[in-house]
Design a protein around this motif. Structure first.
Motif, PDB file in Angstrom:
ATOM      1  N   HIS A 162       0.821  -1.200   0.000  1.00  0.00           N
ATOM      2  CA  HIS A 162       0.000   0.000   0.000  1.00  0.00           C
ATOM      3  C   HIS A 162       0.864   1.262   0.000  1.00  0.00           C
ATOM      4  CE1 HIS A 162      -3.807  -2.135   1.751  1.00  0.00           C
ATOM      5  NE2 HIS A 162      -3.491  -2.533   0.526  1.00  0.00           N
ATOM      6  N   ALA A 217       2.303   1.868  -3.423  1.00  0.00           N
ATOM      7  CA  ALA A 217       1.281   2.344  -4.358  1.00  0.00           C
ATOM      8  C   ALA A 217       0.923   3.804  -4.069  1.00  0.00           C
ATOM      9  CB  ALA A 217       0.042   1.465  -4.261  1.00  0.00           C
ATOM     10  N   SER A 271       3.653   6.254  -5.244  1.00  0.00           N
ATOM     11  CA  SER A 271       3.579   6.486  -6.695  1.00  0.00           C
ATOM     12  C   SER A 271       2.411   7.396  -7.050  1.00  0.00           C
ATOM     13  CB  SER A 271       3.438   5.156  -7.437  1.00  0.00           C
ATOM     14  OG  SER A 271       4.577   4.345  -7.236  1.00  0.00           O
TER      15      SER A 271
END
Length: 281
Positions: A40, A43, A46
Motif C-alpha cells: 500500500h 502504491a 507512486s
C-alpha cells in the motif's frame, strides 16, 4: 463502512483476536500485515508523485478527507499537524521549569512577537542570578528553538519597579529582616579529604570540601540551573555537575565552564574539631 472511527475499531478488534494466538500464528499474521502495508505504501507513494506533477490542488483536496489523511499519516507520507505556536512554546518552558524551580526560580511567557521573537521573564532567584544569561542561552532559548524552529530570537524582559522612598518617612512592612547564625554541620574528620560531604541544614542543601585542614562550604546547587552537585565526579580538585557538565574548582568555587559565575559559598569557622557554617535567614 466509511467512518474513520468505525474502521479503526474494526482493526482493533482483529488485533485483539490475533493477540490471543500463539507466537507462531501471530508471526504469520504480522508478516502478512507488514507485506500488505508495504504494498500500500509503495502504491500511495507512486500516486502522490503523479498527483504532484499533474494536479497538486487535487492532492491537497484529497488530503482533506479524514480517511485519506489518516492512511497517509500512518504510512508517514504526510507530516503530522503542528500544535499552535503558543502551545509549543509552553511545552518548551515546561522542559526547563523543573531545573529553574530547583533553584527557587521560574519562567513565564510574556509575549509572542511574530514572525520570529518570543519574550520571556525569568522570575525568583533566576532573575538576578549571575548565570541567568547562560540559563537563557543554553537552556530556555535552546528548548524553545527545538520546539519552534521559526523562533530565532528569545528576549528576557523584567517587570522590576523602582520605588523612591527617600525622605518619605515610610517603612515598608516587607523590608527584609536579614539575620544569620552559625550552625554546626560536621566534624573535620567527617569531611573526606579531596572529596565532598553533602549535608542538609535548616532546609539548605550544602556540600563541604576539605584539603588538609582547609574546609570550604558551598550551596549544593550548580550555578547554571541549580541541579544538585553531590553525585558529580571529582578529579584533580574539580567537580563536574552530573546534569549538564559544568565544572567548578572546589578550592575556590569558580566555574571553569562559564567564568562569570561561581558556586555560592558560606563562611566557615572551627571550634575544636567541629565545622560551623554561617547561614543567612
Amino acid at each position: 463502512m466509511t467512518n474513520l472511527e468505525e474502521l479503526v475499531q474494526e482493526i482493533n478488534r482483529f488485533e485483539a483476536i490475533i493477540s490471543e494466538w500463539d507466537e507462531s500464528q501471530r508471526c504469520v499474521a504480522v508478516g502478512l500485515k507488514r507485506a500488505i502495508e508495504a504494498l500500500h505504501k509503495a502504491a500511495l507513494t507512486s500516486l502522490i508523485k503523479s498527483l504532484k506533477q499533474e494536479s497538486i490542488s487535487g492532492l491537497r483536496h484529497a488530503v482533506t478527507d479524514e480517511v485519506v489523511y489518516a492512511v497517509l499519516l500512518y504510512h508517514e507520507l504526510v507530516k503530522p499537524p503542528k500544535p499552535p505556536l503558543a502551545q509549543r512554546i509552553q511545552t518548551a518552558l515546561e522542559e526547563v521549569r523543573p531545573g529553574l524551580k530547583s533553584h527557587n526560580g521560574d519562567i513565564e511567557l510574556v509575549a509572542i512577537k511574530p514572525p520570529d521573537t518570543v519574550e520571556i521573564m525569568l522570575i525568583g532567584t533566576c532573575s538576578s542570578c549571575p548565570a541567568s544569561t547562560l540559563t537563557l542561552s543554553q537552556g530556555v532559548e535552546q528548548a524553545i528553538k527545538n520546539h519552534c524552529p521559526e523562533i530565532t530570537k528569545v528576549v528576557a524582559v523584567n517587570n522590576k519597579l523602582t520605588i523612591n522612598t527617600t525622605n518619605s518617612g515610610l517603612t515598608s512592612p516587607f523590608s527584609p529582616q536579614i539575620t544569620s547564625s552559625w550552625v554546626k554541620v560536621a566534624t573535620i574528620e567527617q569531611v573526606p579529604e579531596f572529596g565532598i560531604l553533602a549535608v542538609q541544614i535548616a532546609g539548605t542543601s550544602l556540600i563541604l570540601h576539605r584539603q588538609g585542614a582547609r574546609v570550604k562550604c558551598y550551596r549544593n546547587a550548580c550555578a547554571h540551573l541549580g541541579y544538585s552537585l553531590e553525585e558529580g565526579k571529582i578529579e584533580n580538585g574539580i567537580i563536574t555537575c552530573p546534569s549538564h557538565g559544568f565544572q567548578y574548582r572546589l578550592e575556590t568555587g569558580e566555574c571553569l565552564t562559564a567564568p562569570d559565575i561561581s558556586l555560592q559559598s558560606y563562611p566557615i569557622k572551627f571550634k575544636e574539631n567541629k565545622v560551623f557554617v554561617k547561614l543567612q535567614k
